[in-house]
Design an enzyme around this catalytic site. Structure first.
Site, short mmCIF file in Angstrom:
data_model
loop_
_atom_site.label_atom_id
_atom_site.label_comp_id
_atom_site.label_asym_id
_atom_site.label_seq_id
_atom_site.Cartn_x
_atom_site.Cartn_y
_atom_site.Cartn_z
CD GLN A 102 -2.45 -1.21 2.74
OE1 GLN A 102 -3.54 -0.70 2.96
NE2 GLN A 102 -1.76 -1.81 3.70
CG ASP A 105 7.80 3.88 1.20
OD1 ASP A 105 7.49 3.68 2.40
OD2 ASP A 105 8.06 2.96 0.40
CG HIS A 120 -2.87 2.51 -1.93
ND1 HIS A 120 -2.86 2.31 -0.56
CD2 HIS A 120 -3.96 1.85 -2.40
CE1 HIS A 120 -3.91 1.58 -0.22
NE2 HIS A 120 -4.60 1.28 -1.31
CB CYS A 128 -0.24 15.01 -18.14
SG CYS A 128 -1.22 16.27 -18.94
CB CYS A 149 1.77 18.24 -19.35
SG CYS A 149 2.22 16.83 -20.36
CB CYS A 154 0.44 18.62 -23.36
SG CYS A 154 -0.76 18.18 -22.08
N GLY A 191 3.04 -4.59 8.97
CA GLY A 191 2.99 -3.15 9.20
C GLY A 191 1.79 -2.44 8.59
CB SER A 193 -4.01 0.04 10.68
OG SER A 193 -4.40 0.72 9.49
C1 BV8 Z 1 -12.08 3.34 -3.19
C2 BV8 Z 1 -2.14 6.79 -1.12
C3 BV8 Z 1 -14.06 3.60 -4.39
C4 BV8 Z 1 -2.13 8.21 -0.83
C5 BV8 Z 1 -3.85 5.75 0.26
C6 BV8 Z 1 -16.10 2.81 4.83
C7 BV8 Z 1 -15.86 1.44 4.94
C8 BV8 Z 1 -15.00 0.79 4.07
C9 BV8 Z 1 -14.34 1.51 3.06
C10 BV8 Z 1 -14.58 2.86 2.97
C11 BV8 Z 1 -15.45 3.51 3.83
N1 BV8 Z 1 -15.46 4.82 3.50
C12 BV8 Z 1 -14.64 5.01 2.43
C13 BV8 Z 1 -14.14 3.82 2.10
C14 BV8 Z 1 -13.21 3.54 1.01
C15 BV8 Z 1 -11.80 3.96 1.40
C16 BV8 Z 1 -11.36 3.32 2.70
O1 BV8 Z 1 -11.01 2.15 2.73
N2 BV8 Z 1 -11.38 4.11 3.79
C17 BV8 Z 1 -11.01 3.55 5.08
C18 BV8 Z 1 -9.98 4.47 5.75
C19 BV8 Z 1 -12.29 3.41 5.90
N3 BV8 Z 1 -10.98 3.44 0.32
C20 BV8 Z 1 -10.80 4.19 -0.77
O2 BV8 Z 1 -11.22 5.32 -0.91
C21 BV8 Z 1 -10.07 3.50 -1.91
N4 BV8 Z 1 -10.82 3.72 -3.11
O3 BV8 Z 1 -12.66 2.68 -2.36
O4 BV8 Z 1 -12.68 3.84 -4.30
C22 BV8 Z 1 -14.32 3.40 -5.81
C23 BV8 Z 1 -14.66 2.12 -6.27
C24 BV8 Z 1 -14.96 1.97 -7.60
C25 BV8 Z 1 -14.90 3.07 -8.47
C26 BV8 Z 1 -14.51 4.34 -7.99
C27 BV8 Z 1 -14.21 4.51 -6.67
C28 BV8 Z 1 -8.69 4.11 -2.11
C29 BV8 Z 1 -7.84 3.83 -0.91
C30 BV8 Z 1 -6.41 4.30 -1.18
C31 BV8 Z 1 -6.18 5.59 -0.46
N5 BV8 Z 1 -4.76 5.98 -0.62
N6 BV8 Z 1 -2.57 6.12 0.08
C32 BV8 Z 1 -1.02 8.59 0.11
O5 BV8 Z 1 -0.34 7.70 0.68
O6 BV8 Z 1 -0.85 9.80 0.26
S1 BV8 Z 1 -4.26 4.91 1.66
C33 BV8 Z 1 -3.06 5.03 2.87
O7 BV8 Z 1 -3.50 4.12 3.89
C34 BV8 Z 1 -1.67 4.54 2.50
O8 BV8 Z 1 -1.58 3.89 1.26
C35 BV8 Z 1 -1.39 3.52 3.61
O9 BV8 Z 1 -0.42 2.62 3.27
C36 BV8 Z 1 -2.74 2.94 3.67
C37 BV8 Z 1 -3.07 1.97 4.74
O10 BV8 Z 1 -2.55 2.45 5.94
P1 BV8 Z 1 -1.39 1.56 6.62
O11 BV8 Z 1 -0.34 1.33 5.59
O12 BV8 Z 1 -2.00 0.37 7.24
O13 BV8 Z 1 -0.80 2.58 7.68
P2 BV8 Z 1 -1.39 2.87 9.13
O14 BV8 Z 1 -0.72 4.11 9.62
O15 BV8 Z 1 -2.89 2.80 9.09
O16 BV8 Z 1 -0.90 1.63 10.00
C38 BV8 Z 1 0.49 1.44 10.22
C39 BV8 Z 1 0.63 0.10 10.93
O17 BV8 Z 1 2.02 -0.19 11.11
C40 BV8 Z 1 0.00 0.09 12.32
O18 BV8 Z 1 -0.76 -1.10 12.46
C41 BV8 Z 1 1.22 0.06 13.27
O19 BV8 Z 1 0.96 -0.68 14.45
C42 BV8 Z 1 2.23 -0.66 12.42
N7 BV8 Z 1 3.64 -0.37 12.73
C43 BV8 Z 1 4.19 0.82 13.13
N8 BV8 Z 1 5.52 0.67 13.25
C44 BV8 Z 1 5.82 -0.60 12.91
C45 BV8 Z 1 4.63 -1.28 12.58
N9 BV8 Z 1 4.61 -2.57 12.20
C46 BV8 Z 1 5.79 -3.22 12.13
N10 BV8 Z 1 6.99 -2.65 12.44
C47 BV8 Z 1 7.03 -1.35 12.83
N11 BV8 Z 1 8.22 -0.79 13.14
ZN ZN Z 2 -0.02 16.39 -20.90
#
Ligand code: BV8
Ligand code: ZN
Length: 243
Positions: A102, A105, A120, A128, A149, A154, A191, A193
């Site tokens: 996901q 980076d 992601h 563009c 672009c 463009c 890593g 959630s």
């Molecule tokens: C879509 C890119 C529809 C951008 C990201 C209600 C219910 C269910 C779903 C939804 C809902 N409301 C809305 C939705 C849909 C939504 C969603 O799932 N929301 C959630 C939050 C409820 N999803 C979307 O919108 C997706 N698109 O559904 O489109 C659609 C369908 C058809 C046609 C058109 C449209 C798009 C989702 C993608 C969003 N983009 N990132 C950017 O990064 O800037 S998501 C973002 O969250 C990152 O990608 C990130 O990777 C991802 C998940 O988070 P995690 O990676 O898990 O990170 P987090 O901080 O949460 O957790 C870190 C974990 O690491 C913790 O558990 C911690 O304990 C652990 N940790 C910490 N240190 C360590 C460790 N583990 C091991 N070692 C360590 N040292």
């Molecule tokens: Zn372009």
């Protein structure tokens, strides 16, 4: 206790035929990249709706670009950690393996992972809005607060090549990950959630195929209830001991 589960989990991985690895921001934490939902994480300081949605970009492209450039700069500065390298090494011992991340980076690529799906997107690239031209900005960045672009005649707006909330993931990437997961006999979750869909379905699809699930996390996650082995600890410590 985590310690005594490591040898069993290691054996499971060693003898697995088809492994799907699913990673999130936690695997990059020890490299110095902030996570999202932990205390002090990115979403504490930056609101999703202001920075990680298409509406935010059309409303405030300058601020959104500023945020992604800040994260891109950090991603370039940091190094992959031993967890990223351990997963790259797993590709040398297992031919049938896929890493679905996901993270945007670019650290899995830099660590050498090849069988990789960036669900992601990737913060080093931008595209563009008008002609779709994809720019690789990992070496040098496009000029301007809101880059346009570079394609001849463009003038389209460039946007980060990441999937924002409310946006669809690349169908081929999602399909490839889901298909692979549903045929796997082992799923390694590191890593994450496990709260973001549709990506978070991956471990469930593996489970439905009877796969054994191993999770590495410092805390329980939304996936923990279905895993066979929950290994509590830092990815950088535990992964090198598992592969
Ligand atoms: C879509 C890119 C529809 C951008 C990201 C209600 C219910 C269910 C779903 C939804 C809902 N409301 C809305 C939705 C849909 C939504 C969603 O799932 N929301 C959630 C939050 C409820 N999803 C979307 O919108 C997706 N698109 O559904 O489109 C659609 C369908 C058809 C046609 C058109 C449209 C798009 C989702 C993608 C969003 N983009 N990132 C950017 O990064 O800037 S998501 C973002 O969250 C990152 O990608 C990130 O990777 C991802 C998940 O988070 P995690 O990676 O898990 O990170 P987090 O901080 O949460 O957790 C870190 C974990 O690491 C913790 O558990 C911690 O304990 C652990 N940790 C910490 N240190 C360590 C460790 N583990 C091991 N070692 C360590 N040292
Ligand atoms: Zn372009």
């Amino acid at each position: 206790m985590t310690e005594d589960k490591i040898p069993e989990a290691r054996e499971l991985i060693l003898h697995a035929k088809k492994i799907i690895v699913f990673t999130g921001a936690g695997i990059s934490k020890e490299s110095g990249v902030p996570t999202f939902r932990e205390a002090g994480g990115l979403w504490d300081k930056f609101k999703v709706e202001d920075f990680a949605t298409p509406e935010a970009f059309s409303r405030r492209p300058r601020e959104v670009w500023e945020w992604y450039r800040f994260r891109r700069k950090l991603a370039k500065k940091v190094q992959p950690n031993s967890a990223h390298y351990a997963l790259a090494k797993l590709e040398t011992t297992h031919s049938d393996i896929l890493l679905s991340t996901q993270n945007i980076d670019n650290l899995h690529s830099r660590a050498g992972s090849k069988n990789l799906v960036e669900l992601h997107g990737n913060i080093m690239h931008s595209y563009c809005l008008k002609c779709g031209y994809m720019a690789d900005e990992s070496e040098n960045e496009l000029p301007g607060d809101i880059p346009t672009c570079p394609h001849e005649n463009c003038d389209g707006l460039m946007r980060p090549n990441v999937v924002w909330f409310g946006e669809q993931l690349i169908p081929e990437d999602l399909e490839r990950s889901f298909q692979f997961a549903s045929e796997s006999d082992c799923c390694l979750v590191v890593g994450t959630s496990g709260q973001v869909y549709p990506a978070a379905q991956i471990p469930y699809l593996a489970k439905r195929n009877g796969a054994r699930i191993i999770e590495v996390n410092t805390e329980p996650s939304a996936i923990t209830s279905i895993v066979d082995y929950f290994l509590k600890g830092q990815a950088g410590d535990l992964l090198p001991r598992l592969v």
